[in-house]
Design an enzyme around this catalytic site. Structure first.
Site, PDB file in Angstrom:
ATOM      1  N   HIS A  83      24.579   4.027  16.234  1.00 23.38           N
ATOM      2  CA  HIS A  83      25.654   3.133  15.797  1.00 23.38           C
ATOM      3  C   HIS A  83      25.800   3.309  14.292  1.00 23.38           C
ATOM      4  O   HIS A  83      24.812   3.395  13.565  1.00 23.38           O
ATOM      5  CB  HIS A  83      25.283   1.689  16.147  1.00 23.38           C
ATOM      6  N   CYS A 120      28.230  -4.753  18.448  1.00 23.16           N
ATOM      7  CA  CYS A 120      27.973  -3.352  18.071  1.00 23.16           C
ATOM      8  C   CYS A 120      27.101  -2.618  19.089  1.00 23.16           C
ATOM      9  O   CYS A 120      27.065  -1.389  19.100  1.00 23.16           O
ATOM     10  CB  CYS A 120      27.341  -3.287  16.687  1.00 23.16           C
ATOM     11  N   ASN A 179      32.164   0.817   9.970  1.00 23.12           N
ATOM     12  CA  ASN A 179      31.523   0.291  11.178  1.00 23.12           C
ATOM     13  C   ASN A 179      32.621  -0.105  12.169  1.00 23.12           C
ATOM     14  O   ASN A 179      33.369  -1.051  11.925  1.00 23.12           O
ATOM     15  CB  ASN A 179      30.663  -0.917  10.789  1.00 23.12           C
TER      16      ASN A 179
HETATM   17  O1  UT7 Z   1      26.907  -3.459  12.981  1.00 23.85           O
HETATM   18  C1  UT7 Z   1      26.115  -4.586  13.013  1.00 23.85           C
HETATM   19  C2  UT7 Z   1      25.044  -4.464  12.075  1.00 23.85           C
HETATM   20  N1  UT7 Z   1      25.486  -4.676  10.712  1.00 23.85           N
HETATM   21  C3  UT7 Z   1      24.768  -4.153   9.773  1.00 23.85           C
HETATM   22  O2  UT7 Z   1      23.870  -3.439  10.093  1.00 23.85           O
HETATM   23  C4  UT7 Z   1      25.035  -4.494   8.330  1.00 23.85           C
HETATM   24  C5  UT7 Z   1      23.714  -4.673   7.666  1.00 23.85           C
HETATM   25  N2  UT7 Z   1      23.756  -4.977   6.271  1.00 23.85           N
HETATM   26  C6  UT7 Z   1      24.192  -4.115   5.322  1.00 23.85           C
HETATM   27  O3  UT7 Z   1      24.660  -3.048   5.622  1.00 23.85           O
HETATM   28  C7  UT7 Z   1      23.995  -4.510   3.879  1.00 23.85           C
HETATM   29  O4  UT7 Z   1      23.163  -5.629   3.818  1.00 23.85           O
HETATM   30  C8  UT7 Z   1      25.308  -4.791   3.129  1.00 23.85           C
HETATM   31  C9  UT7 Z   1      26.066  -3.492   2.909  1.00 23.85           C
HETATM   32  C10 UT7 Z   1      26.153  -5.767   3.916  1.00 23.85           C
HETATM   33  C11 UT7 Z   1      25.017  -5.375   1.767  1.00 23.85           C
HETATM   34  O5  UT7 Z   1      24.167  -4.533   1.012  1.00 23.85           O
HETATM   35  P1  UT7 Z   1      22.891  -5.142   0.253  1.00 23.85           P
HETATM   36  O6  UT7 Z   1      22.285  -4.047  -0.486  1.00 23.85           O
HETATM   37  O7  UT7 Z   1      22.062  -5.844   1.306  1.00 23.85           O
HETATM   38  O8  UT7 Z   1      23.566  -6.148  -0.757  1.00 23.85           O
HETATM   39  P2  UT7 Z   1      23.356  -7.717  -0.905  1.00 23.85           P
HETATM   40  O9  UT7 Z   1      23.979  -8.432   0.246  1.00 23.85           O
HETATM   41  O10 UT7 Z   1      21.923  -7.959  -1.198  1.00 23.85           O
HETATM   42  O11 UT7 Z   1      24.221  -7.994  -2.192  1.00 23.85           O
HETATM   43  C12 UT7 Z   1      23.886  -7.441  -3.473  1.00 23.85           C
HETATM   44  C13 UT7 Z   1      24.923  -7.863  -4.478  1.00 23.85           C
HETATM   45  C14 UT7 Z   1      25.257  -9.350  -4.422  1.00 23.85           C
HETATM   46  O12 UT7 Z   1      25.468  -9.787  -5.748  1.00 23.85           O
HETATM   47  P3  UT7 Z   1      24.309 -10.610  -6.500  1.00 23.85           P
HETATM   48  O13 UT7 Z   1      24.052 -11.819  -5.658  1.00 23.85           O
HETATM   49  O14 UT7 Z   1      23.145  -9.675  -6.559  1.00 23.85           O
HETATM   50  O15 UT7 Z   1      24.945 -10.885  -7.833  1.00 23.85           O
HETATM   51  C15 UT7 Z   1      26.562  -9.393  -3.680  1.00 23.85           C
HETATM   52  O16 UT7 Z   1      27.357 -10.510  -4.021  1.00 23.85           O
HETATM   53  O17 UT7 Z   1      26.166  -7.165  -4.191  1.00 23.85           O
HETATM   54  C16 UT7 Z   1      27.225  -8.134  -4.136  1.00 23.85           C
HETATM   55  N3  UT7 Z   1      28.233  -7.627  -3.210  1.00 23.85           N
HETATM   56  C17 UT7 Z   1      29.219  -6.811  -3.581  1.00 23.85           C
HETATM   57  N4  UT7 Z   1      29.549  -6.259  -4.762  1.00 23.85           N
HETATM   58  C18 UT7 Z   1      30.634  -5.446  -4.802  1.00 23.85           C
HETATM   59  C19 UT7 Z   1      28.338  -7.886  -1.876  1.00 23.85           C
HETATM   60  N5  UT7 Z   1      29.400  -7.231  -1.371  1.00 23.85           N
HETATM   61  C20 UT7 Z   1      29.958  -6.560  -2.405  1.00 23.85           C
HETATM   62  C21 UT7 Z   1      31.083  -5.701  -2.512  1.00 23.85           C
HETATM   63  N6  UT7 Z   1      31.359  -5.164  -3.711  1.00 23.85           N
HETATM   64  N7  UT7 Z   1      31.849  -5.380  -1.453  1.00 23.85           N
END
Ligand code: UT7
Length: 325
Positions: free
Chosen positions: A252, A115, A282
């Site tokens: 980005h 990225c 992204n």
């Molecule tokens: O370009 C390179 C850089 N990349 C990034 O900058 C990405 C950085 N990270 C992010 O943008 C975020 O961390 C994410 C969007 C990937 C995830 O958001 P989050 O608020 O950090 O969510 P999380 O990973 O803490 O997950 C929260 C919950 C989990 O369920 P439990 O364990 O709380 O029951 C996940 O399993 O959301 C669940 N979850 C989803 N639910 C519905 C994860 N993906 C999904 C989904 N739909 N697509």
């Protein structure tokens, strides 16, 4: 004192025709439009057609940038393509694009910093132009991340999309003063200790396969806000500009919440940040030039505008480019 600077002469972009909405994705993985919008700001992504490759996307964007720059491809002597999704393991996608554009002199090569690829590629092109080795460069960010996603993994497949953007840079004499046009500073950083937080689980030398993208989203998120804020602050200190002097922040596009976090931390007004991720998610190395193109088409990038680009990605890699349009 007269100096040579890399002046941005033109910008272009390309998104594949096919649009995949959150609602459509919710039919194939356990997710919802509400979750994706609330956690990321993404509403849709574009997907390359069968037989449409990273080089095709990149060449479309490059052609538009060249037309807008009023520069003939025969005048280009450097082609750099930032990509983590090359057409083939080799030759470089940049070499294919060089051929598609009809560029026959100079050099063409890829830069791989995921990225952060576009920031790395801009820094590389700028270094070559300032030393006088090349005169006119085309810098492309082009990706087909749809080809390396695990479409059953809801934690990653909802985030990424395909696309390309490009800028044409030209070495021009400038005064060395504060009103100079062109690239004013570049900063690139990496730290391989974080390799396992965002990677692809394949490759020619390890599995002999392409592999799929894997990410610890929460950890990447935490580092992204810190590292991007840090490199912006570093750029402002080394160039002597205050945050409120920057006309446009072109980040980005990974997650709207990351952009909000950085804006809050550094006190950047929201209306100075270009946000395009709702439309295409992204797109890795393509996201900054896609956002530049978005700003250009909305007349936000007139001559003299001070623009700060920044990114963070797998590796980790991160960096920033400050330029006056
Ligand atoms: O370009 C390179 C850089 N990349 C990034 O900058 C990405 C950085 N990270 C992010 O943008 C975020 O961390 C994410 C969007 C990937 C995830 O958001 P989050 O608020 O950090 O969510 P999380 O990973 O803490 O997950 C929260 C919950 C989990 O369920 P439990 O364990 O709380 O029951 C996940 O399993 O959301 C669940 N979850 C989803 N639910 C519905 C994860 N993906 C999904 C989904 N739909 N697509």
């Amino acid at each position: 004192m007269a100096v040579i600077r890399s002046v941005i002469r033109g910008v272009g972009a390309y998104l594949p025709k096919r649009i995949l909405t959150n609602a459509e994705l919710a039919k194939t993985v356990d997710t919802t439009d509400e979750w994706i919008v609330e956690r990321t700001g993404i509403r849709a992504r574009h997907i390359a057609a069968d037989g449409e490759y990273t080089s095709d996307l990149g060449a479309h964007a490059a052609r538009q940038a060249l037309v807008r720059a009023g520069i003939d491809p025969v005048e280009i002597d450097l082609v750099i393509c930032a990509t983590a999704t090359p057409d083939r393991t080799f030759p470089a996608t940049a070499v294919r694009i060089q051929n598609m554009l009809g560029v026959t002199k100079g050099a063409a090569f890829d830069v791989q910093a995921v990225c952060s690829g576009f920031v790395y590629a801009m820094a590389t092109a700028d270094a070559f132009l300032r030393t006088g080795q090349f005169k006119r460069a085309i810098v492309i960010g082009a990706e087909t991340f749809s080809r390396i996603l695990d479409w059953e993994d809801r934690t990653t497949c909802v985030l990424f999309g395909d696309g390309a953007g490009a800028v044409v840079l030209e070495a021009q004499p400038q005064t060395g003063g504060r009103n100079d046009r062109g690239i004013l500073s570049t900063t690139i950083r990496s730290d391989g200790r974080y390799e396992d937080l965002l990677y692809v689980d394949g490759g020619p030398s390890t599995t002999k396969t392409v592999g799929h993208l894997r990410m610890n989203g929460r950890e990447v998120f935490r580092h992204a806000v810190q590292k991007i804020s840090g490199v912006i602050e570093e750029t402002l200190v080394t160039t002597g500009y205050a945050a409120n002097e920057i006309d446009l922040f072109v980040p980005h596009q990974a997650n709207k919440r990351i952009l909000d976090g950085i804006a809050k931390k550094l006190g950047i007004p929201e209306n100075r940040i270009v946000v395009t991720l709702a439309e295409h998610g992204n797109t890795s190395a393509a996201s900054i030039p896609l956002a530049l193109n978005h700003a250009f088409e909305r007349h936000l990038l007139g001559e003299g505008k001070l623009v700060l680009m920044e990114s963070m990605g797998g590796g980790f890699t991160w960096g920033a480019v400050l330029a006056r349009w």
